[in-house]
Design a protein around this motif. Structure first.
Motif, short mmCIF file in Angstrom:
data_model
loop_
_atom_site.label_atom_id
_atom_site.label_comp_id
_atom_site.label_asym_id
_atom_site.label_seq_id
_atom_site.Cartn_x
_atom_site.Cartn_y
_atom_site.Cartn_z
N GLU A 245 -10.60 -2.22 -41.16
CA GLU A 245 -10.32 -2.88 -42.45
C GLU A 245 -11.10 -2.16 -43.53
OE1 GLU A 245 -10.99 -7.33 -43.02
OE2 GLU A 245 -12.36 -6.42 -44.48
N ARG B 274 -23.61 2.56 -44.16
CA ARG B 274 -22.70 1.81 -45.02
C ARG B 274 -21.57 2.74 -45.42
NH1 ARG B 274 -25.69 -1.39 -43.19
NH2 ARG B 274 -26.77 -3.13 -44.19
N GLU B 275 -20.47 2.14 -45.85
CA GLU B 275 -19.34 2.96 -46.30
C GLU B 275 -19.16 2.82 -47.82
OE1 GLU B 275 -18.91 0.72 -43.70
OE2 GLU B 275 -19.21 2.24 -42.15
N ARG C 47 -15.54 5.09 -49.83
CA ARG C 47 -15.35 4.19 -48.68
C ARG C 47 -14.14 4.60 -47.84
NH1 ARG C 47 -16.16 -1.82 -50.09
NH2 ARG C 47 -18.30 -1.03 -50.19
N HIS D 134 -14.50 5.76 -43.95
CA HIS D 134 -13.79 5.08 -42.86
C HIS D 134 -12.78 6.02 -42.19
CE1 HIS D 134 -15.50 1.14 -42.47
NE2 HIS D 134 -15.30 0.80 -43.73
N HIS E 254 -13.54 -4.67 -52.92
CA HIS E 254 -13.34 -5.81 -53.81
C HIS E 254 -13.45 -5.34 -55.26
CE1 HIS E 254 -13.64 -8.88 -50.55
NE2 HIS E 254 -14.17 -7.82 -49.94
N PHE F 259 -11.54 -2.51 -47.18
CA PHE F 259 -11.33 -3.29 -48.39
C PHE F 259 -12.38 -2.90 -49.43
CE2 PHE F 259 -9.14 -7.37 -46.54
CZ PHE F 259 -8.04 -6.62 -46.18
N GLU G 208 -16.80 -5.41 -56.98
CA GLU G 208 -17.98 -4.70 -56.45
C GLU G 208 -18.59 -3.79 -57.51
OE1 GLU G 208 -18.30 -3.19 -52.26
OE2 GLU G 208 -16.21 -3.83 -52.16
O1 RDL Z 1 -24.80 -4.29 -48.75
C1 RDL Z 1 -23.94 -3.79 -49.76
C2 RDL Z 1 -22.49 -3.76 -49.24
O2 RDL Z 1 -22.46 -3.17 -47.99
C3 RDL Z 1 -21.91 -5.17 -49.14
O3 RDL Z 1 -21.75 -5.67 -50.43
C4 RDL Z 1 -20.56 -5.15 -48.44
O4 RDL Z 1 -20.05 -6.44 -48.32
C5 RDL Z 1 -19.57 -4.27 -49.22
N1 RDL Z 1 -18.34 -4.02 -48.38
C6 RDL Z 1 -17.20 -4.76 -48.60
O5 RDL Z 1 -17.22 -5.68 -49.46
C7 RDL Z 1 -16.05 -4.50 -47.83
O6 RDL Z 1 -15.00 -5.19 -48.00
C8 RDL Z 1 -18.34 -3.02 -47.43
C9 RDL Z 1 -17.17 -2.77 -46.69
N2 RDL Z 1 -16.04 -3.51 -46.92
C10 RDL Z 1 -17.19 -1.75 -45.70
O7 RDL Z 1 -16.19 -1.49 -45.02
N3 RDL Z 1 -18.35 -1.06 -45.53
C11 RDL Z 1 -19.47 -1.31 -46.26
N4 RDL Z 1 -19.46 -2.27 -47.20
O8 RDL Z 1 -20.52 -0.66 -46.05
#
Ligand code: RDL
Ligand code: RDL
Ligand code: RDL
Length: 155
Positions: A96, A144-145, A117, A121, A100, A98, A103
């Motif tokens: 997935e 993190r992505e 991102r 991925h 937002h 996504f 963000e």
């Molecule tokens: O800690 C900061 C972010 O990682 C956090 O806000 C995550 O929730 C952001 N995020 C998403 O909102 C999402 O829908 C991430 C992903 N997907 C994802 O695939 N990988 C991430 N963050 O590192």
């Protein structure tokens, strides 16, 4: 035969993440790509399942952009549950991806986050399919992505 990657994405999204991910994958692996574009994120679970069941893909990347409103957050949660159900029904990974809309505070930042991102991925997909030991090497590393990696804990 040749590995096949499914790519599902939406017209609702304000950025074409799928093209960036496909570019990233093609730089790293020789795979077939099957793309399926739907209107919005709630349409991604069945698109993903059809790519798996009918097109025989080995993994799906599902790209979507939940909007900033409360209704969009609910929509994203439902889409996410559907994507997990599609994975469990088919024993196949659906990553997935996504982003937002809230963000970031500017369109430019949001586009940058979406590209990074999507590409990261895309690399995760190649690792899951071809180099699972590379992911294990990164276990516990605070990856993190799209944003900066958080990194591991030290004590
Ligand atoms: O800690 C900061 C972010 O990682 C956090 O806000 C995550 O929730 C952001 N995020 C998403 O909102 C999402 O829908 C991430 C992903 N997907 C994802 O695939 N990988 C991430 N963050 O590192
Ligand atoms: O099945 C048709 C639509 O219901 C479906 O495409 C939805 O995913 C569309 N949609 C919403 O109805 C909504 O309230 C989306 C969002 N919010 C959203 O934030 N992001 C989407 N679709 O991709
Ligand atoms: O399928 C690919 C990703 O969507 C999946 O790996 C998520 O679990 C990644 N992720 C998020 O998208 C997110 O918003 C994670 C978190 N938050 C989180 O808090 N912890 C995670 N993953 O392990």
């Amino acid at each position: 035969g040749k590995l096949k990657v499914g790519v599902a994405d939406t017209t609702f999204a304000r950025y074409d993440m799928a093209s960036d991910a496909i570019d990233e994958i093609r730089q790293r692996a020789s795979v077939e790509v099957e793309r399926y574009t739907v209107p919005g994120i709630k349409d991604l679970p069945v698109a993903s399942k059809k790519l798996i069941d009918e097109e025989g893909v080995d993994l799906v990347l599902a790209f979507g952009m939940p909007g900033p409103e409360e209704i969009d957050k609910m929509c994203a949660d439902q889409a996410s549950n559907g994507l997990i159900q599609a994975q469990l029904m088919t024993n196949t990974h659906v990553l997935e991806v996504f982003v937002h809309e809230d963000e970031c505070s500017s369109d430019k930042e949001l586009a940058g986050l979406a590209e990074r991102r999507a590409r990261e991925h895309g690399r995760n997909a190649v690792k899951l399919l071809l180099k699972p030991e590379h992911l294990t090497r990164e276990a516990g590393m605070g990856e993190r992505e799209g944003g900066p990696d958080v990194g591991p804990l030290f004590r």
